[in-house]
Design an enzyme around this catalytic site. Structure first.
Site, short mmCIF file in Angstrom:
data_model
loop_
_atom_site.label_atom_id
_atom_site.label_comp_id
_atom_site.label_asym_id
_atom_site.label_seq_id
_atom_site.Cartn_x
_atom_site.Cartn_y
_atom_site.Cartn_z
CD GLN A 163 51.82 73.33 7.31
OE1 GLN A 163 51.96 74.17 6.53
NE2 GLN A 163 51.36 71.87 7.25
CD GLU A 205 46.09 70.55 10.49
OE1 GLU A 205 47.13 70.06 11.32
OE2 GLU A 205 46.46 70.22 9.31
CG ASP A 242 54.02 69.22 9.12
OD1 ASP A 242 55.13 69.24 8.44
OD2 ASP A 242 52.98 69.02 8.45
CD GLU A 287 54.37 65.79 8.19
OE1 GLU A 287 53.46 66.27 7.36
OE2 GLU A 287 53.86 65.44 9.46
CG ASP A 314 52.75 65.46 3.70
OD1 ASP A 314 52.15 64.99 3.01
OD2 ASP A 314 52.33 66.66 4.42
CE LYS A 339 49.01 65.31 4.86
NZ LYS A 339 49.58 66.66 4.35
NE ARG A 368 46.26 67.00 3.03
CZ ARG A 368 46.60 67.20 1.77
NH1 ARG A 368 46.53 66.16 0.87
NH2 ARG A 368 47.37 68.05 1.45
CB SER A 369 44.30 72.04 6.42
OG SER A 369 45.36 71.98 7.05
CE LYS A 390 50.58 65.57 11.07
NZ LYS A 390 51.36 66.47 10.09
#
Length: 432
Positions: A163, A205, A242, A287, A314, A339, A368-369, A390
């Site tokens: 990802q 992102e 990730d 991750e 995560d 998060k 987050r996205s 991040k």
């Protein structure tokens, strides 16, 4: 005076054009705080629930008017008169009003918006920046940015299974220098992609999302970009992944299916795949290397690679102290991704970070996205001494807003500022 006098809420848009909740908390003394919550693309099965309207005729069912109404009609009447400076009491009252383990009744998006706005209002009342209000006088460590410059998986419509591919400027002397290094590699990568006639559009992102034939091709491109930007991989800049393995884990066969590469592995095969990559590239963090409920696979991965790299949970931990506690007890992973919207209140976020640090786990504050211009996580990364953050690539204002806030904090701290650098990565300290 820090007594809550009014709470407002509204529906605003996130960086993907989807609605999200923004709340404002006003205090009797005139101070106020405003906060907007983010939303994820690849979400963990055990995350707190964000409440969506489900009306297909409005924002394709993704509206948040129900959550906004819950702030105004349920949370506000109960919180007006409470002390915004008592974060625990404010958050606890909201948890009681919701009464569910996943915050599914009122919505984690409703609760978190108020939780963050209350903290901002209290900080304003005390005349303090948020990082200082939350973290106290010792809050001075700037995080190493894990910059997502190349996307795959759920963040891109390509054949790349992993990802996120990140550059980590751990060898820099300051946050500002680290950010510059990452940005220069980002621009070098664009030049390389253009030269090969590969796509240079950016994903959610801010990272590039070229259609590559295999995951390792992404690593090769980034290594080339680091070199072309004039840096030394493995000394100044490092790599992080990730994998988001839950996204390609088949629960029936218990196999990890890398569709882009036409391969499938059991957990042992997958960890050997990672081992091979880490021997060829300066990867210092992975991750979600295994699926969120593959505890056996996670344990194998930790035993095999945990001493040589950071293994971040995560989807595994979802910023939840119960799941993190299980990980600590079983020796699973050695780092937690943080998060705020996975758990839904600042108090619970603080608890998770403190638990992780007490157990010797590192923590990585994360976006987050679906983001907004809200910069709360930048302040929290410093306040909670996370040492890593991040928050995307060096493009898109929703990502750069967090980096710019960290630049402001570093400037404000002056000589007292400390950049986490290599000190936060166990493997790098062992190599000294």
């Amino acid at each position: 005076m820090t007594e809550i006098s009014q709470i407002l809420a509204r529906e605003v848009l996130d960086s993907r054009g989807n609605p999200t909740v923004e709340a404002e908390v006003q205090l009797a003394g005139g101070a106020r705080g405003r906060a907007a919550v983010p939303s994820g693309a690849s979400t963990g099965e055990h995350e707190a629930i964000e409440l969506r309207d489900g009306d297909k005729h409005r924002y394709l069912g993704k509206g948040v008017q129900k959550a906004v109404k819950n702030v105004v009609d349920v949370l506000a009447p109960a919180l007006v008169g409470m002390d915004a400076a008592d974060q625990f009491a404010v958050d606890q009252r909201m948890l009681e009003l919701d009464g569910t383990a996943t915050k599914g009744k009122l919505g984690a998006n409703a609760i978190l918006a108020v939780s963050m706005a209350a903290a901002r209002a209290a900080a304003d009342a005390h005349g303090l920046p948020l990082y200082r209000y939350v973290g106290g006088v010792q809050a001075r460590t700037l995080p190493v940015p894990l910059m997502n410059i190349l996307n795959g998986g759920a963040h891109a419509d390509t054949r790349v299974d992993v990802q996120e591919f990140m550059v980590v400027p751990a060898g820099a002397s300051s946050f500002a220098e680290g950010l510059r290094w990452g940005a220069e590699v980002f621009h070098a990568l664009k030049k390389i992609l253009k030269g090969r006639k590969l796509a240079t559009g950016v994903g959610d992102e801010g990272g590039y999302a070229p259609d590559l034939p295999a995951n390792e091709e992404a690593l090769k491109l980034i290594m080339e970009a680091i070199d072309q930007a004039g840096f030394k991989a493995g000394e100044q800049l490092f790599l992080a992944l990730d994998v988001a393995a839950s996204e390609f884990f088949d629960k029936g066969s218990k196999k990890y299916k890398l569709k882009g590469e036409g391969k499938e592995y059991d957990s042992t095969g997958l960890l050997e795949y990672y081992r091979g990559l880490s021997e060829r590239y300066p990867i210092i963090s992975i991750e979600d290397g295994m699926a969120e409920d593959d505890w056996e696979g996670w344990k194998k991965l930790t035993d095999a690679l945990g001493s040589r790299m950071q293994l971040v949970g995560d989807d595994l931990f979802v910023t939840n102290v119960e799941r993190l506690g299980r990980g600590i007890e079983t020796g699973t992973a050695n780092s937690i991704l943080v998060k705020v919207n996975q758990i839904g209140t600042l108090t619970e976020t603080f608890d998770a970070v403190r638990m992780a640090h007490r157990a010797g786990y590192t923590s990585v504050m994360s976006h987050r996205s679906g983001e907004t211009e809200d910069t709360t996580i930048a302040d929290l990364a410093v306040a909670l001494d996370c040492g890593q953050i991040k928050t995307g690539s060096a493009s898109r204002s929703d990502r750069v807003a967090k980096y710019n806030q960290l630049l402001r904090i570093e400037g404000e701290l002056g000589a007292a500022a400390r950049y986490a650098g290599k000190s936060v990565f166990r493997a790098l300290n062992q190599k000294k």
